[in-house]
Design a protein around this motif. Structure first.
Motif, PDB file in Angstrom:
ATOM      1  N   GLY A 165     -15.422   4.740  -6.018  1.00 54.89           N
ATOM      2  CA  GLY A 165     -14.752   5.465  -6.877  1.00 54.89           C
ATOM      3  C   GLY A 165     -13.279   4.896  -7.132  1.00 54.89           C
ATOM      4  O   GLY A 165     -12.577   4.416  -6.133  1.00 54.89           O
ATOM      5  N   VAL A 166     -12.808   5.047  -8.426  1.00 56.34           N
ATOM      6  CA  VAL A 166     -11.354   4.324  -8.643  1.00 56.34           C
ATOM      7  C   VAL A 166     -10.439   5.611  -8.306  1.00 56.34           C
ATOM      8  O   VAL A 166     -10.234   6.787  -8.806  1.00 56.34           O
ATOM      9  N   THR A 167      -9.451   5.274  -7.429  1.00 60.12           N
ATOM     10  CA  THR A 167      -8.255   6.135  -7.043  1.00 60.12           C
ATOM     11  C   THR A 167      -6.924   5.922  -7.675  1.00 60.12           C
ATOM     12  O   THR A 167      -6.153   6.822  -8.108  1.00 60.12           O
ATOM     13  N   HIS A 168      -6.639   4.865  -8.297  1.00 58.78           N
ATOM     14  CA  HIS A 168      -5.536   4.241  -9.126  1.00 58.78           C
ATOM     15  C   HIS A 168      -5.722   3.009  -9.685  1.00 58.78           C
ATOM     16  O   HIS A 168      -6.845   2.347  -9.391  1.00 58.78           O
ATOM     17  N   ARG A 169      -4.891   2.706 -10.660  1.00 56.59           N
ATOM     18  CA  ARG A 169      -5.225   1.585 -11.363  1.00 56.59           C
ATOM     19  C   ARG A 169      -3.729   0.644 -11.361  1.00 56.59           C
ATOM     20  O   ARG A 169      -2.716   0.985 -11.105  1.00 56.59           O
ATOM     21  N   LEU A 170      -4.212  -0.762 -11.898  1.00 54.43           N
ATOM     22  CA  LEU A 170      -2.997  -1.651 -12.045  1.00 54.43           C
ATOM     23  C   LEU A 170      -3.339  -2.296 -13.172  1.00 54.43           C
ATOM     24  O   LEU A 170      -4.366  -2.728 -13.650  1.00 54.43           O
ATOM     25  N   ASN A 208      -7.534  11.189  -5.028  1.00 50.17           N
ATOM     26  CA  ASN A 208      -7.101  11.384  -6.266  1.00 50.17           C
ATOM     27  C   ASN A 208      -5.904  12.788  -6.017  1.00 50.17           C
ATOM     28  O   ASN A 208      -4.940  12.772  -7.017  1.00 50.17           O
ATOM     29  N   ASP A 209      -6.091  13.724  -5.214  1.00 49.26           N
ATOM     30  CA  ASP A 209      -5.148  14.885  -5.171  1.00 49.26           C
ATOM     31  C   ASP A 209      -3.945  14.159  -4.478  1.00 49.26           C
ATOM     32  O   ASP A 209      -2.762  14.737  -4.802  1.00 49.26           O
ATOM     33  N   LEU A 210      -4.083  13.053  -3.572  1.00 47.56           N
ATOM     34  CA  LEU A 210      -2.672  12.752  -3.068  1.00 47.56           C
ATOM     35  C   LEU A 210      -2.049  12.165  -3.968  1.00 47.56           C
ATOM     36  O   LEU A 210      -0.670  12.213  -4.086  1.00 47.56           O
ATOM     37  N   PHE A 211      -2.532  11.074  -4.860  1.00 44.51           N
ATOM     38  CA  PHE A 211      -1.908  10.530  -5.871  1.00 44.51           C
ATOM     39  C   PHE A 211      -1.259  11.429  -6.942  1.00 44.51           C
ATOM     40  O   PHE A 211      -0.229  11.310  -7.357  1.00 44.51           O
ATOM     41  N   ARG A 212      -2.003  12.491  -7.464  1.00 45.11           N
ATOM     42  CA  ARG A 212      -1.564  13.445  -8.315  1.00 45.11           C
ATOM     43  C   ARG A 212      -0.498  14.043  -7.698  1.00 45.11           C
ATOM     44  O   ARG A 212       0.612  14.632  -8.534  1.00 45.11           O
ATOM     45  N   GLY A 213      -0.423  14.541  -6.493  1.00 45.71           N
ATOM     46  CA  GLY A 213       0.682  15.432  -5.766  1.00 45.71           C
ATOM     47  C   GLY A 213       1.712  14.454  -5.392  1.00 45.71           C
ATOM     48  O   GLY A 213       2.889  14.891  -4.894  1.00 45.71           O
ATOM     49  N   GLY A 214       1.817  13.170  -5.811  1.00 47.97           N
ATOM     50  CA  GLY A 214       2.831  12.349  -5.379  1.00 47.97           C
ATOM     51  C   GLY A 214       3.013  11.979  -3.809  1.00 47.97           C
ATOM     52  O   GLY A 214       4.414  11.775  -3.143  1.00 47.97           O
ATOM     53  N   ASP A 215       2.185  12.442  -2.898  1.00 48.70           N
ATOM     54  CA  ASP A 215       2.078  12.131  -1.560  1.00 48.70           C
ATOM     55  C   ASP A 215       1.618  10.770  -1.069  1.00 48.70           C
ATOM     56  O   ASP A 215       1.398  10.548  -0.084  1.00 48.70           O
ATOM     57  N   ILE A 216       1.785   9.722  -2.053  1.00 47.93           N
ATOM     58  CA  ILE A 216       1.422   8.308  -1.553  1.00 47.93           C
ATOM     59  C   ILE A 216       2.713   7.428  -1.954  1.00 47.93           C
ATOM     60  O   ILE A 216       3.226   7.480  -3.236  1.00 47.93           O
TER      61      ILE A 216
END
Length: 233
Positions: free
Chosen positions: A52-57, A78-86
């Motif tokens: 699964g793709v979690t983010h992109r470059l 996905n939830d972590l990236f969406r919530g700005g927790d990364i």
């Protein structure tokens, strides 16, 4: 592929400027498909392999890309990236030095889909999205400067666009004002590290990608390493 992290739930690649995270008109095989083949062979899996793709470059950008090996990890990442927790740290090589050695940049970006380009404005515009990053000067040579960027928001071409807006286009980035392209066709923007709380083990996790193997990156990061060693002493 250069695998730089793997556990039961996640796998990370140090992407080069020729690899793509999702398919495009070139028809080149994207990283998720290459990873499926890699995992199928490594673990002799008989059935389908999940990636699964979690983010992109962007294609011309190098550095850390994290993929999920389970659907549970994908949803949680996905939830972590969406919530700005990364926490995402990038390194960029620019020719022009910013007027201040460090600072926060805030712009409003408008994306032009047809041009696949974003435009930065100092004031809010219709259909614009707020973009915030923090930068600091890490090292410099006679001609180039190494910046560290802490990305606060994740907008289309955000770093490329915001640095160009302050007169510091990234080396090799013709789309955003660099005078010439890089020999390898990439740009000198590197996703250096990603830090987060692991979605399953709940442990603090940081994945760091070695910089590209070329003389300019080596020279500038050597300055950085020397400074870090001096600070430790």
């Amino acid at each position: 592929m250069e695998i730089i992290y793997e556990d039961n739930h996640l796998i990370a690649v140090n992407k080069n400027c020729h690899e793509i995270v999702q398919g495009d008109k070139t028809g080149d095989t994207p990283l998720p498909e290459l990873l499926k083949l890699y995992l199928k062979e490594k673990y002799a899996k008989p059935g389908n392999v999940f990636i699964g793709v979690t983010h992109r470059l962007d294609r011309p950008v190098t550095g850390v890309v994290i993929f999920a090996k389970t659907s549970k990890a994908l949803k949680r990442m996905n939830d972590l990236f969406r919530g700005g927790d990364i926490k995402k740290i990038y390194w960029a090589i620019v020719k022009n030095r910013p007027t201040k050695p460090e600072g926060e940049l805030t712009h409003w970006l408008v994306r032009n889909e047809k041009q696949n380009k974003s435009y930065a404005y100092d004031q809010e515009k219709p259909n614009s999205k707020k973009a915030v990053l923090y930068y600091r000067l890490l090292a410099h040579s006679d001609k180039y400067n190494l910046l560290e960027i802490n990305l606060k928001t994740g907008r289309h071409h955000q770093i490329r666009c915001q640095l160009a807006q302050i007169g510091c286009p990234i080396k090799g980035d013709l789309k955003y004002g660099s005078a010439r392209s890089n020999p390898d066709g990439g740009i000198s923007l590197h996703a250096r590290s990603v830090a987060f709380i692991h979605p399953v083990s709940k442990e603090s996790t940081e994945i760091t990608a070695p910089t590209p193997d070329d003389n300019l990156w080596k020279a500038l990061t050597a300055h950085t390493n020397h400074r870090e060693e001096a600070n430790e002493k």
